[in-house]
Design a protein around this motif. Structure first.
Motif, PDB file in Angstrom:
ATOM      1  N   LYS A  27       0.599  -0.961   0.049  1.00  0.00           N
ATOM      2  CA  LYS A  27       0.203  -0.141   0.294  1.00  0.00           C
ATOM      3  C   LYS A  27       1.063   1.520  -0.501  1.00  0.00           C
ATOM      4  N   ARG A  28       1.857   1.201   0.673  1.00  0.00           N
ATOM      5  CA  ARG A  28       2.636   1.793   0.747  1.00  0.00           C
ATOM      6  C   ARG A  28       4.103   1.661   1.172  1.00  0.00           C
ATOM      7  N   VAL A  29       5.321   2.484   0.775  1.00  0.00           N
ATOM      8  CA  VAL A  29       6.695   2.719   1.277  1.00  0.00           C
ATOM      9  C   VAL A  29       7.389   4.391   0.973  1.00  0.00           C
ATOM     10  N   GLU A  30       7.516   4.720   3.066  1.00  0.00           N
ATOM     11  CA  GLU A  30       8.697   4.776   3.567  1.00  0.00           C
ATOM     12  C   GLU A  30      10.043   5.564   3.656  1.00  0.00           C
ATOM     13  N   ILE A  31      10.378   6.080   2.548  1.00  0.00           N
ATOM     14  CA  ILE A  31      12.122   5.908   2.860  1.00  0.00           C
ATOM     15  C   ILE A  31      12.091   7.049   3.919  1.00  0.00           C
ATOM     16  N   GLN A  32      13.945   6.973   4.210  1.00  0.00           N
ATOM     17  CA  GLN A  32      14.239   7.577   4.892  1.00  0.00           C
ATOM     18  C   GLN A  32      14.886   9.003   3.965  1.00  0.00           C
ATOM     19  N   ASP A  33      14.366  10.425   4.789  1.00  0.00           N
ATOM     20  CA  ASP A  33      13.914  12.015   4.116  1.00  0.00           C
ATOM     21  C   ASP A  33      15.868  12.911   3.506  1.00  0.00           C
ATOM     22  N   ILE A  34      15.822  13.029   2.998  1.00  0.00           N
ATOM     23  CA  ILE A  34      17.173  13.655   3.212  1.00  0.00           C
ATOM     24  C   ILE A  34      17.539  14.792   3.187  1.00  0.00           C
ATOM     25  N   ILE A  35      18.799  14.868   3.772  1.00  0.00           N
ATOM     26  CA  ILE A  35      19.166  15.502   4.231  1.00  0.00           C
ATOM     27  C   ILE A  35      20.390  16.618   3.714  1.00  0.00           C
ATOM     28  N   VAL A  36      20.020  17.737   3.569  1.00  0.00           N
ATOM     29  CA  VAL A  36      21.259  18.681   2.551  1.00  0.00           C
ATOM     30  C   VAL A  36      22.068  19.359   3.272  1.00  0.00           C
ATOM     31  N   ARG A  37      22.569  20.081   2.980  1.00  0.00           N
ATOM     32  CA  ARG A  37      23.815  21.539   3.925  1.00  0.00           C
ATOM     33  C   ARG A  37      23.648  22.059   2.897  1.00  0.00           C
ATOM     34  N   CYS A  38      23.666  23.527   2.905  1.00  0.00           N
ATOM     35  CA  CYS A  38      23.264  24.494   1.659  1.00  0.00           C
ATOM     36  C   CYS A  38      25.080  24.999   2.524  1.00  0.00           C
ATOM     37  N   CYS A  39      25.962  24.825   0.920  1.00  0.00           N
ATOM     38  CA  CYS A  39      27.927  24.969   1.268  1.00  0.00           C
ATOM     39  C   CYS A  39      27.543  26.670   1.215  1.00  0.00           C
ATOM     40  N   CYS A  41      24.873  29.133   2.464  1.00  0.00           N
ATOM     41  CA  CYS A  41      24.858  30.031   3.745  1.00  0.00           C
ATOM     42  C   CYS A  41      24.710  28.614   5.216  1.00  0.00           C
ATOM     43  N   GLY A  42      25.263  27.783   4.683  1.00  0.00           N
ATOM     44  CA  GLY A  42      25.128  26.754   5.795  1.00  0.00           C
ATOM     45  C   GLY A  42      24.506  25.613   6.863  1.00  0.00           C
ATOM     46  N   ARG A  43      22.751  26.408   5.619  1.00  0.00           N
ATOM     47  CA  ARG A  43      21.592  25.537   6.354  1.00  0.00           C
ATOM     48  C   ARG A  43      21.691  24.571   6.038  1.00  0.00           C
ATOM     49  N   GLU A  44      21.052  23.062   7.668  1.00  0.00           N
ATOM     50  CA  GLU A  44      21.083  21.958   6.890  1.00  0.00           C
ATOM     51  C   GLU A  44      19.753  21.917   7.554  1.00  0.00           C
ATOM     52  N   GLY A  45      19.105  20.932   7.055  1.00  0.00           N
ATOM     53  CA  GLY A  45      17.598  20.458   6.934  1.00  0.00           C
ATOM     54  C   GLY A  45      17.336  19.349   5.426  1.00  0.00           C
ATOM     55  N   THR A  46      15.840  19.121   5.519  1.00  0.00           N
ATOM     56  CA  THR A  46      15.713  17.871   4.691  1.00  0.00           C
ATOM     57  C   THR A  46      14.693  18.324   3.484  1.00  0.00           C
ATOM     58  N   ILE A  47      14.328  17.905   2.730  1.00  0.00           N
ATOM     59  CA  ILE A  47      14.681  19.207   1.167  1.00  0.00           C
ATOM     60  C   ILE A  47      13.496  17.978   0.506  1.00  0.00           C
ATOM     61  N   CYS A  57      19.270  30.179   0.696  1.00  0.00           N
ATOM     62  CA  CYS A  57      19.666  31.077  -0.151  1.00  0.00           C
ATOM     63  C   CYS A  57      19.394  31.131  -1.641  1.00  0.00           C
ATOM     64  N   GLY A  58      18.558  30.115  -1.594  1.00  0.00           N
ATOM     65  CA  GLY A  58      18.124  30.190  -3.453  1.00  0.00           C
ATOM     66  C   GLY A  58      19.481  28.613  -3.864  1.00  0.00           C
ATOM     67  N   SER A  59      20.179  28.938  -2.768  1.00  0.00           N
ATOM     68  CA  SER A  59      21.929  27.822  -3.626  1.00  0.00           C
ATOM     69  C   SER A  59      22.178  26.789  -3.794  1.00  0.00           C
ATOM     70  N   ARG A  60      22.091  26.386  -4.876  1.00  0.00           N
ATOM     71  CA  ARG A  60      21.617  25.474  -5.622  1.00  0.00           C
ATOM     72  C   ARG A  60      22.739  24.402  -5.484  1.00  0.00           C
ATOM     73  N   GLU A  61      23.922  24.820  -4.400  1.00  0.00           N
ATOM     74  CA  GLU A  61      25.993  23.992  -3.854  1.00  0.00           C
ATOM     75  C   GLU A  61      25.432  23.673  -2.604  1.00  0.00           C
ATOM     76  N   LEU A  62      24.399  22.258  -3.287  1.00  0.00           N
ATOM     77  CA  LEU A  62      23.883  21.236  -1.475  1.00  0.00           C
ATOM     78  C   LEU A  62      24.852  20.446  -1.367  1.00  0.00           C
ATOM     79  N   VAL A  63      25.111  19.817  -0.467  1.00  0.00           N
ATOM     80  CA  VAL A  63      25.892  18.675  -0.445  1.00  0.00           C
ATOM     81  C   VAL A  63      24.980  17.314   0.948  1.00  0.00           C
ATOM     82  N   VAL A  64      24.954  16.670   0.111  1.00  0.00           N
ATOM     83  CA  VAL A  64      23.937  15.506   1.319  1.00  0.00           C
ATOM     84  C   VAL A  64      24.194  15.282   2.279  1.00  0.00           C
ATOM     85  N   THR A  65      24.225  14.804   3.411  1.00  0.00           N
ATOM     86  CA  THR A  65      24.388  14.601   4.270  1.00  0.00           C
ATOM     87  C   THR A  65      23.846  13.249   5.053  1.00  0.00           C
ATOM     88  N   LYS A  66      22.921  13.352   4.927  1.00  0.00           N
ATOM     89  CA  LYS A  66      22.118  11.590   4.936  1.00  0.00           C
ATOM     90  C   LYS A  66      21.296  11.389   4.547  1.00  0.00           C
TER      91      LYS A  66
END
Length: 79
Positions: A27-39, A41-47, A57-66
């Motif tokens: 019926k439903r499959v749920e996977i782990q959220d993707i956590i990124v850090r912005c190169c 402004c430094g913001r870290e969170g889910t996308i 900040c609108g930057s596309r320079e993101l690093v996946v941390t989890k």
């Protein structure tokens, strides 16, 4: 095509679990959220899916941390 094999393996795990539990369908499959850090402004969170832009900040320079690997967090089956 590494991503394709990961998704195929995840679907195989879901199908195996459904069969073992006697379910008629998945019926439903749920996977782990993707956590990124912005190169910039430094913001870290889910996308959100397919929105690889920093909401601060609108930057596309993101690093996946989890969440680079597809980790099954929840599987809902229908009997």
């Amino acid at each position: 095509m590494h991503e394709l094999s990961i998704v195929q393996d995840l679907l195989k795990v879901c199908d195996t679990n459904a069969t073992e539990q006697g379910a008629s369908s998945v019926k439903r499959v749920e996977i782990q959220d993707i956590i990124v850090r912005c190169c910039q402004c430094g913001r870290e969170g889910t996308i959100m899916a397919n929105e690889f832009v920093c909401p601060m900040c609108g930057s596309r320079e993101l690093v996946v941390t989890k969440g680079e690997d597809l980790i099954l967090m929840r599987l809902e089956l229908e009997k």
